[in-house]
Design a protein around this motif. Structure first.
Motif, PDB file in Angstrom:
ATOM      1  N   ARG A 110       9.023  -7.755  -1.495  1.00  0.00           N
ATOM      2  CA  ARG A 110       9.571  -6.423  -1.758  1.00  0.00           C
ATOM      3  C   ARG A 110      10.573  -6.018  -0.674  1.00  0.00           C
ATOM      4  O   ARG A 110      11.646  -5.474  -0.974  1.00  0.00           O
ATOM      5  CB  ARG A 110       8.446  -5.385  -1.802  1.00  0.00           C
ATOM      6  CG  ARG A 110       7.531  -5.459  -3.003  1.00  0.00           C
ATOM      7  CD  ARG A 110       6.727  -4.175  -3.076  1.00  0.00           C
ATOM      8  NE  ARG A 110       5.564  -4.264  -3.929  1.00  0.00           N
ATOM      9  CZ  ARG A 110       5.577  -4.123  -5.247  1.00  0.00           C
ATOM     10  NH1 ARG A 110       6.718  -3.917  -5.868  1.00  0.00           N
ATOM     11  NH2 ARG A 110       4.447  -4.188  -5.948  1.00  0.00           N
ATOM     12  N   ALA A 154       5.696  -1.471  -0.896  1.00  0.00           N
ATOM     13  CA  ALA A 154       5.302  -2.464   0.100  1.00  0.00           C
ATOM     14  C   ALA A 154       4.411  -1.857   1.179  1.00  0.00           C
ATOM     15  O   ALA A 154       3.529  -2.534   1.717  1.00  0.00           O
ATOM     16  CB  ALA A 154       6.546  -3.088   0.736  1.00  0.00           C
ATOM     17  N   ASN A 155       4.626  -0.589   1.481  1.00  0.00           N
ATOM     18  CA  ASN A 155       3.907   0.053   2.589  1.00  0.00           C
ATOM     19  C   ASN A 155       2.709   0.894   2.146  1.00  0.00           C
ATOM     20  O   ASN A 155       2.073   1.543   2.974  1.00  0.00           O
ATOM     21  CB  ASN A 155       4.880   0.932   3.386  1.00  0.00           C
ATOM     22  CG  ASN A 155       5.925   0.104   4.116  1.00  0.00           C
ATOM     23  OD1 ASN A 155       5.613  -0.970   4.633  1.00  0.00           O
ATOM     24  ND2 ASN A 155       7.163   0.573   4.138  1.00  0.00           N
ATOM     25  N   ARG A 159       4.416  -8.249  -0.149  1.00  0.00           N
ATOM     26  CA  ARG A 159       5.064  -7.233   0.676  1.00  0.00           C
ATOM     27  C   ARG A 159       6.385  -7.756   1.224  1.00  0.00           C
ATOM     28  O   ARG A 159       7.408  -7.057   1.192  1.00  0.00           O
ATOM     29  CB  ARG A 159       4.135  -6.823   1.827  1.00  0.00           C
ATOM     30  CG  ARG A 159       4.692  -5.711   2.697  1.00  0.00           C
ATOM     31  CD  ARG A 159       3.686  -5.255   3.752  1.00  0.00           C
ATOM     32  NE  ARG A 159       4.163  -4.096   4.461  1.00  0.00           N
ATOM     33  CZ  ARG A 159       4.983  -4.150   5.518  1.00  0.00           C
ATOM     34  NH1 ARG A 159       5.398  -5.327   5.986  1.00  0.00           N
ATOM     35  NH2 ARG A 159       5.384  -3.031   6.104  1.00  0.00           N
ATOM     36  N   GLU A 160       6.395  -8.992   1.687  1.00  0.00           N
ATOM     37  CA  GLU A 160       7.614  -9.582   2.218  1.00  0.00           C
ATOM     38  C   GLU A 160       8.680  -9.699   1.132  1.00  0.00           C
ATOM     39  O   GLU A 160       9.862  -9.461   1.369  1.00  0.00           O
ATOM     40  CB  GLU A 160       7.315 -10.965   2.810  1.00  0.00           C
ATOM     41  CG  GLU A 160       8.498 -11.629   3.499  1.00  0.00           C
ATOM     42  CD  GLU A 160       8.995 -10.853   4.705  1.00  0.00           C
ATOM     43  OE1 GLU A 160      10.187 -11.028   5.056  1.00  0.00           O
ATOM     44  OE2 GLU A 160       8.222 -10.078   5.298  1.00  0.00           O
ATOM     45  N   ARG A 206      10.300  -0.413  -0.774  1.00  0.00           N
ATOM     46  CA  ARG A 206       9.692  -0.199   0.547  1.00  0.00           C
ATOM     47  C   ARG A 206       8.450   0.686   0.434  1.00  0.00           C
ATOM     48  O   ARG A 206       7.450   0.458   1.116  1.00  0.00           O
ATOM     49  CB  ARG A 206      10.721   0.411   1.501  1.00  0.00           C
ATOM     50  CG  ARG A 206      11.726  -0.604   2.044  1.00  0.00           C
ATOM     51  CD  ARG A 206      12.568  -0.018   3.156  1.00  0.00           C
ATOM     52  NE  ARG A 206      13.605   0.854   2.639  1.00  0.00           N
ATOM     53  CZ  ARG A 206      14.849   0.473   2.361  1.00  0.00           C
ATOM     54  NH1 ARG A 206      15.201  -0.785   2.537  1.00  0.00           N
ATOM     55  NH2 ARG A 206      15.738   1.335   1.906  1.00  0.00           N
ATOM     56  N   ALA A 220      -3.674  -3.028  -1.866  1.00  0.00           N
ATOM     57  CA  ALA A 220      -2.327  -3.111  -1.303  1.00  0.00           C
ATOM     58  C   ALA A 220      -1.705  -4.462  -1.653  1.00  0.00           C
ATOM     59  O   ALA A 220      -2.374  -5.369  -2.146  1.00  0.00           O
ATOM     60  CB  ALA A 220      -2.398  -2.943   0.219  1.00  0.00           C
ATOM     61  N   ASP A 221      -0.420  -4.588  -1.401  1.00  0.00           N
ATOM     62  CA  ASP A 221       0.251  -5.866  -1.626  1.00  0.00           C
ATOM     63  C   ASP A 221      -0.306  -6.939  -0.697  1.00  0.00           C
ATOM     64  O   ASP A 221      -0.713  -6.652   0.443  1.00  0.00           O
ATOM     65  CB  ASP A 221       1.758  -5.734  -1.341  1.00  0.00           C
ATOM     66  CG  ASP A 221       2.514  -5.084  -2.482  1.00  0.00           C
ATOM     67  OD1 ASP A 221       1.950  -4.957  -3.581  1.00  0.00           O
ATOM     68  OD2 ASP A 221       3.677  -4.706  -2.260  1.00  0.00           O
TER      69      ASP A 221
END
Length: 280
Positions: free
Chosen positions: A134, A194-195, A131-132, A191, A125-126
């Motif tokens: 993205r 990111a998720n 993630r932030e 999104r 995962a990121d």
């Protein structure tokens, strides 16, 4: 003769192309491009496999969704399309975001797959920082145009040493593809990525052959991400592509096509041995 096709599944119209004969190889494009990134493979492998490439929802000529979507939704779209077309088993290849979708597909529909080809992608995962980043991009989509993203992102998708010798207008093509992607699709895909969860254990449990391809000069996806996937995969082949960045299939198509050709050979049915009839 090859031509684009339009088919409605999961309430959306999808654009795809298929060409060639032999075992089916499905190809999923990178963010924020479309199926045309696979032109070197569509034309270069059709003599020994049936290549099918599609625009995922909102990309290229496929219909966009009004709301957000997930990586799993993209995998479900492909499953519905392949069921509609009557393809029971196939090899699934994905580049970058397409690789994320391929791994989600392997988790949800492993019985469909004869193998995987994972290009310029990763199973993890990121990081919280990525993630932030993205999510900030997705939130600010109304403040920029796809053309702005194309100007900044397209050059980073190629190897630095390759930048002065891009043949056939590849940089211009990538810029045009990014510029043609709707802002809401760009935001939704950011999104979705990111998720997405870590799918390392999905790969660890995958029992079919996997081809992992990495550009040695990838500025977006660290090449060691490929090493991490190979470490957990039961049956993996790693190909590092020299003088290639995030789009090795476009930058060095001969090398990537040769790797895919060798990989796909194992799925080609061998002709039945001829047994001479016994004369009496």
């Amino acid at each position: 003769m090859r031509k684009d096709m339009l088919t409605t599944v999961n309430g959306l119209e999808f654009n795809y192309v298929h060409h060639g004969v032999g075992p089916t190889l499905v190809l999923l494009h990178a963010f924020p491009l479309n199926y045309r990134m696979w032109e070197p493979q569509i034309t270069g492998l059709n003599d020994m496999c049936h290549v099918l490439a599609l625009d995922m929802r909102g990309f290229g000529a496929s219909e966009a969704t009004d709301g957000d979507f997930t990586i799993e939704n993209l995998a479900d779209d492909l499953h519905a399309l392949m069921q509609h077309l009557g393809h029971e088993r196939f090899v699934l290849g994905g580049s970058s975001m397409g690789g994320y979708v391929a791994m989600a597909y392997a988790e949800r529909y492993p019985e469909d797959l004869m193998g995987l080809a994972l290009i310029a992608t990763r199973a993890t995962a990121d990081t919280p920082e990525k993630r932030e980043e993205r999510l900030k991009t997705a939130a600010s989509v109304s403040a920029f145009t796809p053309a702005t993203l194309a100007k900044t992102m397209a050059p980073t998708m190629f190897a630095p040493e390759y930048s002065k010798e891009r043949p056939n207008g590849l940089l211009s093509a990538v810029r045009a593809w990014i510029s043609g992607t709707p802002p809401l699709t760009i935001a939704g895909a950011q999104r979705a990525m990111a998720n997405r969860p870590d799918r390392t254990q999905v790969l660890a449990g995958f029992q079919e052959p996997v081809l992992v391809i990495a550009g040695e000069q990838d500025q977006i996806m660290p090449p060691d991400a490929a090493d991490q996937m190979v470490e957990v995969l039961p049956y993996a082949t790693l190909v590092r592509v020299p003088n290639a960045g995030h789009l090795p299939n476009m930058e060095q198509p001969e090398i990537v096509n040769q790797a895919l050709r060798q990989f796909m050979k194992q799925f080609t049915p061998k002709p039945a041995a001829h047994t001479p009839s016994r004369q009496t």
